[in-house]
Design a protein around this motif. Structure first.
Motif, PDB file in Angstrom:
ATOM      1  N   GLY A  40       0.831  -1.184   0.000  1.00 32.65           N
ATOM      2  CA  GLY A  40       0.000   0.000   0.000  1.00 32.65           C
ATOM      3  C   GLY A  40       0.871   1.241   0.000  1.00 32.65           C
ATOM      4  N   ASN A  41       0.672   2.117   0.998  1.00 35.24           N
ATOM      5  CA  ASN A  41       1.454   3.347   1.099  1.00 35.24           C
ATOM      6  C   ASN A  41       2.728   3.193   1.914  1.00 35.24           C
ATOM      7  OD1 ASN A  41      -0.317   4.976  -0.450  1.00 35.24           O
ATOM      8  ND2 ASN A  41      -1.711   5.134   1.301  1.00 35.24           N
ATOM      9  N   THR A  42       2.985   2.012   2.437  1.00 37.46           N
ATOM     10  CA  THR A  42       4.229   1.741   3.143  1.00 37.46           C
ATOM     11  C   THR A  42       5.297   1.351   2.133  1.00 37.46           C
ATOM     12  OG1 THR A  42       3.270   1.115   5.279  1.00 37.46           O
ATOM     13  CG2 THR A  42       5.380   0.132   4.719  1.00 37.46           C
ATOM     14  N   ARG A  43       6.450   2.026   2.220  1.00 34.76           N
ATOM     15  CA  ARG A  43       7.552   1.750   1.302  1.00 34.76           C
ATOM     16  C   ARG A  43       8.845   1.596   2.107  1.00 34.76           C
ATOM     17  NH1 ARG A  43       4.248   5.478  -1.236  1.00 34.76           N
ATOM     18  NH2 ARG A  43       3.453   4.818  -3.274  1.00 34.76           N
ATOM     19  N   VAL A  44       9.511   0.480   1.885  1.00 35.46           N
ATOM     20  CA  VAL A  44      10.764   0.196   2.588  1.00 35.46           C
ATOM     21  C   VAL A  44      11.832  -0.160   1.559  1.00 35.46           C
ATOM     22  CG1 VAL A  44      11.913  -1.162   4.371  1.00 35.46           C
ATOM     23  CG2 VAL A  44       9.463  -0.703   4.558  1.00 35.46           C
ATOM     24  N   LEU A  45      12.962   0.533   1.628  1.00 40.70           N
ATOM     25  CA  LEU A  45      14.103   0.242   0.769  1.00 40.70           C
ATOM     26  C   LEU A  45      14.989  -0.772   1.480  1.00 40.70           C
ATOM     27  CD1 LEU A  45      15.898   0.773  -1.692  1.00 40.70           C
ATOM     28  CD2 LEU A  45      16.893   2.706  -0.439  1.00 40.70           C
ATOM     29  N   CYS A  46      15.129  -1.941   0.883  1.00 36.96           N
ATOM     30  CA  CYS A  46      15.910  -3.031   1.477  1.00 36.96           C
ATOM     31  C   CYS A  46      17.144  -3.278   0.626  1.00 36.96           C
ATOM     32  CB  CYS A  46      15.078  -4.309   1.546  1.00 36.96           C
ATOM     33  SG  CYS A  46      13.498  -4.138   2.411  1.00 36.96           S
ATOM     34  N   THR A  47      18.307  -3.260   1.244  1.00 34.37           N
ATOM     35  CA  THR A  47      19.554  -3.540   0.537  1.00 34.37           C
ATOM     36  C   THR A  47      20.339  -4.610   1.290  1.00 34.37           C
ATOM     37  OG1 THR A  47      20.766  -1.792   1.691  1.00 34.37           O
ATOM     38  CG2 THR A  47      19.703  -1.203  -0.396  1.00 34.37           C
ATOM     39  N   ALA A  48      21.158  -5.352   0.545  1.00 35.09           N
ATOM     40  CA  ALA A  48      22.010  -6.381   1.150  1.00 35.09           C
ATOM     41  C   ALA A  48      23.443  -6.132   0.707  1.00 35.09           C
ATOM     42  CB  ALA A  48      21.560  -7.774   0.735  1.00 35.09           C
ATOM     43  N   SER A  49      24.356  -6.074   1.677  1.00 37.35           N
ATOM     44  CA  SER A  49      25.762  -5.795   1.406  1.00 37.35           C
ATOM     45  C   SER A  49      26.626  -6.931   1.945  1.00 37.35           C
ATOM     46  CB  SER A  49      26.191  -4.477   2.068  1.00 37.35           C
ATOM     47  OG  SER A  49      25.392  -3.396   1.592  1.00 37.35           O
ATOM     48  N   VAL A  50      27.541  -7.413   1.102  1.00 33.76           N
ATOM     49  CA  VAL A  50      28.429  -8.522   1.455  1.00 33.76           C
ATOM     50  C   VAL A  50      29.774  -7.972   1.902  1.00 33.76           C
ATOM     51  CG1 VAL A  50      29.578 -10.596   0.615  1.00 33.76           C
ATOM     52  CG2 VAL A  50      27.284 -10.014  -0.232  1.00 33.76           C
ATOM     53  N   GLU A 114      33.060 -17.542   5.657  1.00 31.57           N
ATOM     54  CA  GLU A 114      33.218 -16.468   6.634  1.00 31.57           C
ATOM     55  C   GLU A 114      32.981 -15.107   5.979  1.00 31.57           C
ATOM     56  OE1 GLU A 114      36.364 -16.619   9.433  1.00 31.57           O
ATOM     57  OE2 GLU A 114      35.972 -18.701   9.993  1.00 31.57           O
ATOM     58  N   TYR A 115      31.734 -14.919   5.577  1.00 30.69           N
ATOM     59  CA  TYR A 115      31.250 -13.645   5.047  1.00 30.69           C
ATOM     60  C   TYR A 115      30.073 -13.181   5.891  1.00 30.69           C
ATOM     61  CZ  TYR A 115      34.012 -14.268   0.783  1.00 30.69           C
ATOM     62  OH  TYR A 115      35.032 -14.415  -0.116  1.00 30.69           O
ATOM     63  N   THR A 116      29.912 -11.876   5.975  1.00 30.83           N
ATOM     64  CA  THR A 116      28.763 -11.274   6.642  1.00 30.83           C
ATOM     65  C   THR A 116      27.921 -10.546   5.613  1.00 30.83           C
ATOM     66  OG1 THR A 116      29.899 -10.999   8.766  1.00 30.83           O
ATOM     67  CG2 THR A 116      27.991  -9.584   8.356  1.00 30.83           C
ATOM     68  N   ILE A 117      26.611 -10.789   5.646  1.00 32.79           N
ATOM     69  CA  ILE A 117      25.682 -10.042   4.806  1.00 32.79           C
ATOM     70  C   ILE A 117      24.796  -9.207   5.725  1.00 32.79           C
ATOM     71  CG2 ILE A 117      23.836 -10.138   3.105  1.00 32.79           C
ATOM     72  CD1 ILE A 117      24.950 -12.746   2.112  1.00 32.79           C
ATOM     73  N   THR A 118      24.818  -7.906   5.510  1.00 30.53           N
ATOM     74  CA  THR A 118      23.979  -6.996   6.281  1.00 30.53           C
ATOM     75  C   THR A 118      22.837  -6.512   5.405  1.00 30.53           C
ATOM     76  OG1 THR A 118      25.892  -6.248   7.574  1.00 30.53           O
ATOM     77  CG2 THR A 118      23.913  -4.865   7.638  1.00 30.53           C
ATOM     78  N   CYS A 119      21.624  -6.727   5.886  1.00 34.33           N
ATOM     79  CA  CYS A 119      20.434  -6.250   5.181  1.00 34.33           C
ATOM     80  C   CYS A 119      19.951  -4.976   5.869  1.00 34.33           C
ATOM     81  CB  CYS A 119      19.347  -7.323   5.186  1.00 34.33           C
ATOM     82  SG  CYS A 119      19.781  -8.779   4.206  1.00 34.33           S
ATOM     83  N   ASP A 120      20.027  -3.869   5.146  1.00 41.69           N
ATOM     84  CA  ASP A 120      19.584  -2.582   5.673  1.00 41.69           C
ATOM     85  C   ASP A 120      18.169  -2.314   5.189  1.00 41.69           C
ATOM     86  OD1 ASP A 120      21.963  -1.222   7.048  1.00 41.69           O
ATOM     87  OD2 ASP A 120      22.846  -1.917   5.171  1.00 41.69           O
ATOM     88  N   CYS A 121      17.292  -2.033   6.124  1.00 46.30           N
ATOM     89  CA  CYS A 121      15.892  -1.758   5.806  1.00 46.30           C
ATOM     90  C   CYS A 121      15.569  -0.331   6.244  1.00 46.30           C
ATOM     91  CB  CYS A 121      14.978  -2.755   6.514  1.00 46.30           C
ATOM     92  SG  CYS A 121      15.290  -4.478   6.038  1.00 46.30           S
ATOM     93  N   ASP A 122      15.414   0.550   5.273  1.00 41.72           N
ATOM     94  CA  ASP A 122      15.157   1.957   5.545  1.00 41.72           C
ATOM     95  C   ASP A 122      13.739   2.304   5.115  1.00 41.72           C
ATOM     96  OD1 ASP A 122      17.796   3.067   6.506  1.00 41.72           O
ATOM     97  OD2 ASP A 122      18.432   2.145   4.623  1.00 41.72           O
ATOM     98  N   VAL A 123      12.939   2.725   6.087  1.00 38.42           N
ATOM     99  CA  VAL A 123      11.540   3.053   5.824  1.00 38.42           C
ATOM    100  C   VAL A 123      11.470   4.431   5.192  1.00 38.42           C
ATOM    101  CG1 VAL A 123       9.250   3.363   6.821  1.00 38.42           C
ATOM    102  CG2 VAL A 123      10.798   1.614   7.754  1.00 38.42           C
ATOM    103  N   ILE A 124      11.033   4.482   3.953  1.00 41.94           N
ATOM    104  CA  ILE A 124      10.878   5.741   3.240  1.00 41.94           C
ATOM    105  C   ILE A 124       9.528   6.370   3.554  1.00 41.94           C
ATOM    106  CG2 ILE A 124      10.676   6.763   0.933  1.00 41.94           C
ATOM    107  CD1 ILE A 124      12.695   4.706  -0.017  1.00 41.94           C
ATOM    108  N   GLN A 125       8.511   5.526   3.662  1.00 42.01           N
ATOM    109  CA  GLN A 125       7.163   6.003   3.965  1.00 42.01           C
ATOM    110  C   GLN A 125       6.465   4.960   4.816  1.00 42.01           C
ATOM    111  OE1 GLN A 125       4.888   8.511   1.086  1.00 42.01           O
ATOM    112  NE2 GLN A 125       3.633   6.673   0.882  1.00 42.01           N
ATOM    113  N   ALA A 126       5.937   5.382   5.947  1.00 48.53           N
ATOM    114  CA  ALA A 126       5.346   4.448   6.907  1.00 48.53           C
ATOM    115  C   ALA A 126       3.836   4.621   6.972  1.00 48.53           C
ATOM    116  CB  ALA A 126       5.955   4.675   8.292  1.00 48.53           C
ATOM    117  N   ASP A 127       3.131   3.539   6.718  1.00 52.86           N
ATOM    118  CA  ASP A 127       1.678   3.513   6.880  1.00 52.86           C
ATOM    119  C   ASP A 127       1.263   2.159   7.436  1.00 52.86           C
ATOM    120  OD1 ASP A 127      -0.976   4.410   6.788  1.00 52.86           O
ATOM    121  OD2 ASP A 127      -1.279   3.568   4.787  1.00 52.86           O
ATOM    122  N   GLY A 128       2.008   1.693   8.444  1.00 49.37           N
ATOM    123  CA  GLY A 128       1.715   0.416   9.076  1.00 49.37           C
ATOM    124  C   GLY A 128       2.425  -0.738   8.403  1.00 49.37           C
ATOM    125  N   GLY A 129       2.852  -1.716   9.209  1.00 49.82           N
ATOM    126  CA  GLY A 129       3.458  -2.922   8.673  1.00 49.82           C
ATOM    127  C   GLY A 129       4.869  -2.745   8.155  1.00 49.82           C
TER     128      GLY A 129
END
Length: 245
Positions: A40-50, A114-129
């Motif tokens: 819906g109106n909730t938008r989250v930018l998800c990235t994964a970095s190795v 022996e690698y680390t993956i970081t998933c960054d989740c940045d909320v651009i627009q929040a409308d629940g969930g």
């Protein structure tokens, strides 16, 4: 189809329907994997970095690590959210731990090396969930990051053992509702989040009686709605990644 409550829900949907969901891959040039998750109106930018290396407590294990960070951008809500500089909010830390646990539940860390993956989740627009959208989108970003590791011959086998997605639900105005938007979530009598897999497995259930309680039959109904929604979300993930093809 369940009856609608009055006033009508956002996007004119029934009690057991999700908002329109869109998963868009490859939205960040420099990330190893990325996905814009829209519920819906909730938008989250998800990235994964190795990154090469693992936390100190895992060194020498020949096993990798998948973790997550979560944040809400200042203009993601109707009032500016202050940046978390220096002092993290408890809510943010709780959510990013949930995201990390959810992703690790479907990842064989022994195949990651022996690698680390970081998933960054940045909320651009929040409308629940936002937490459930984060998990659903982060899986796509993680999938693509692991694909890139295979292509670069950093790993020999795909570590993913399955898919994971999440959805919110609750009791609002004495009605059982799926995928709560902010007005519904802020008035929920009972709030519940479900994390699950494409095979029907349950990774985590988070439930709170805010203003009321539910009985066992209502909980079962919510879980049935939630698992049906997760199956649809996993199908959507598969459409954009071809993980099961």
């Amino acid at each position: 189809m369940a009856d609608k409550i009055a006033p009508a829900r956002s996007f004119d949907r029934a009690n057991n329907e999700m908002r329109p969901v869109k998963l868009t891959r490859d939205v960040m040039m420099n990330a190893d994997g990325s996905c814009m998750a829209e519920f819906g109106n909730t938008r989250v930018l998800c990235t994964a970095s190795v990154e090469e290396g693992v936390p100190a407590w895992r060194k020498g294990s020949r096993s990798g690590w998948v973790t997550a960070e979560y944040a809400m951008l200042p203009a993601s809500t109707n009032r500016r959210t202050k940046r978390e500089i220096g002092k993290r909010k408890g809510r943010s830390m709780e959510i990013e731990r949930l995201i990390g646990r959810s992703l690790r539940a479907v990842c064989d860390l022994n195949k990651l090396g022996e690698y680390t993956i970081t998933c960054d989740c940045d909320v651009i627009q929040a409308d629940g969930g936002t937490r459930t959208a984060s998990i659903t989108g982060a899986w796509v970003a993680l999938h693509d990051a692991l694909d890139s590791m295979l292509e670069r011959d950093l790993i020999k086998r795909h570590p993913l053992t399955g898919q994971v997605a999440a959805i919110s639900m609750g009791l609002v105005n004495d009605e059982l509702l799926l995928d709560l938007d902010y007005p519904e979530d802020s008035h929920a009598q009972v709030d519940l989040n479900l994390v699950g897999t494409e095979a029907g497995g349950i990774v985590e259930v988070q439930g709170t009686g805010e203003r009321s309680t539910i009985d066992r039959a209502q909980l079962n109904d919510l879980l049935d709605m939630g698992q049906a929604a997760i199956a649809r979300l996993c199908d959507l993930q598969n459409q954009v990644t071809a993980f099961r093809d």
